[in-house]
Design an enzyme around this catalytic site. Sequence first.
Site, PDB file in Angstrom:
ATOM      1  CB  SER A 107      39.157  34.302  41.390  1.00  0.00           C
ATOM      2  OG  SER A 107      39.806  34.977  42.424  1.00  0.00           O
ATOM      3  CG  ASP A 255      38.215  37.348  45.984  1.00  0.00           C
ATOM      4  OD1 ASP A 255      39.159  37.624  45.212  1.00  0.00           O
ATOM      5  OD2 ASP A 255      37.677  36.222  46.003  1.00  0.00           O
TER       6      ASP A 255
END
Length: 467
Positions: A107, A255
């Site tokens: 991430s 995301d």
Amino acid sequence: MTLIKSISGIRGTIGGKVGDNLTPVDAVKFASAYGTFLKNSIQVNRKLKVVIGRDARISGPMIHNLVVNTLVGLGIDVVDLGLSTTPTVEIAVPLENADGGIILTASHNPKQWNALKLLNAKGEFLSGAEGAQILEIADAEAFDFVDVDTLGEVFVNDSYMDIHIDEVLALPLVNSDAVKAKKYKVVVDGVNSSGGIIIPKLLEEMGVEVVRLYCEPNGHFPHNPEPLKEHLTDICNLVVAEQADFGIVVDPDVDRLAFISNDGEMFGEEYTLVAVADYVLSKTPGNTVSNLSSSRALRDITEKHNGSYQASAVGEVNVVELMKATNAIIGGEGNGGIIYPELHYGRDSLVGVALFLTYLAGQDKTVAELRASYPHYFMSKNKIELTPQLDVDAILETLTATYKNDSSTSSLSTIDGVKIDFANEWVHLRKSNTEPIIRIYTEASTQNDADGLALRFVNELKTIAGI
């Protein structure tokens, strides 16, 4: 160097010693545990199927090959998306009728990190209980690999980024024609990962002129990949230089979503969800959810549309659980994560971009003017590095006891660390699930007040800890 094993997966730095870092041995071990968990949980007379995708990290191909072939050795078929995004893998799992999915990404962490993020058959993150089972299997090394005649197969499918875009554009609240008529110009910072491919492609499908910045998916992140103001000087300057309508920043697995206003200022990560929710609620009134570390602005916007707002513990799985329980129309996290159940229960930057553009196209405002129309809250996000000597739980318990009956406290929550609400500001202190730190988030009506509140609690924590 670090290896973090948690109920949400395994995350660590590449290289070093087995068990201390994310080495090839650790990647195989935890892929084996996940595959074994699926086989134990889904006892059917057929091969299981798992979807796998990765971001553009330098270590991605290595970890990818290890994980894919581990599952093959367990007799599990793999649908290999190759370079992909977290939300793309999430939508691919149910479309492929798969039994689970793995996204190989750390991430927002820097390039030396990588991780295995684990999904169920719905394309959603595993529950805490399921994650705990996988950790137990890994610790026991209770793996049983298949013989040569029942090995899994690998099916390569590189079409899912296009499928993802098509699914987003088909949403009833996305109006590409309205966006095309505006002839927007947008700068995109893809932090040299898969967002540099999929976000420009989505924009061009919506008739937007794209100026690319760091959109080569080579894994060499040109700045800290967490989309915070201090890391985004280049795109802020380029938006102004290009006279663009706004800028878009995503993290390596796409995301998290942040906008840069047309004046080169941050729209604010927290306000990504606020703006998109304002649009969605104006068309489909209902409830919203974000986590305890997210801005009060979402609550204000939800109440403006006569909906009900609730806050969950930090973590996507917790937000999703509360969204389902409250039939929330939209939700997410204040770090720029948009969860729109109309498509799927996962943070999705593509959904956020398409809904934001549609909303903007219906407003007679610049992005800066739109931002100025929302409640004015300011946040401060700080952290304290942990050491083995610190008993963090005891420190937070002491702090909780101090403020539980304090007259200045309007409410106090301990569902995730401790969050203390005051009349005009709040502080949330919690252990990170992904890094060895305590996070200290504050919000107030001015930046000085937010920073001052953060400094106050940093000092209080240090006093309690004796450091």
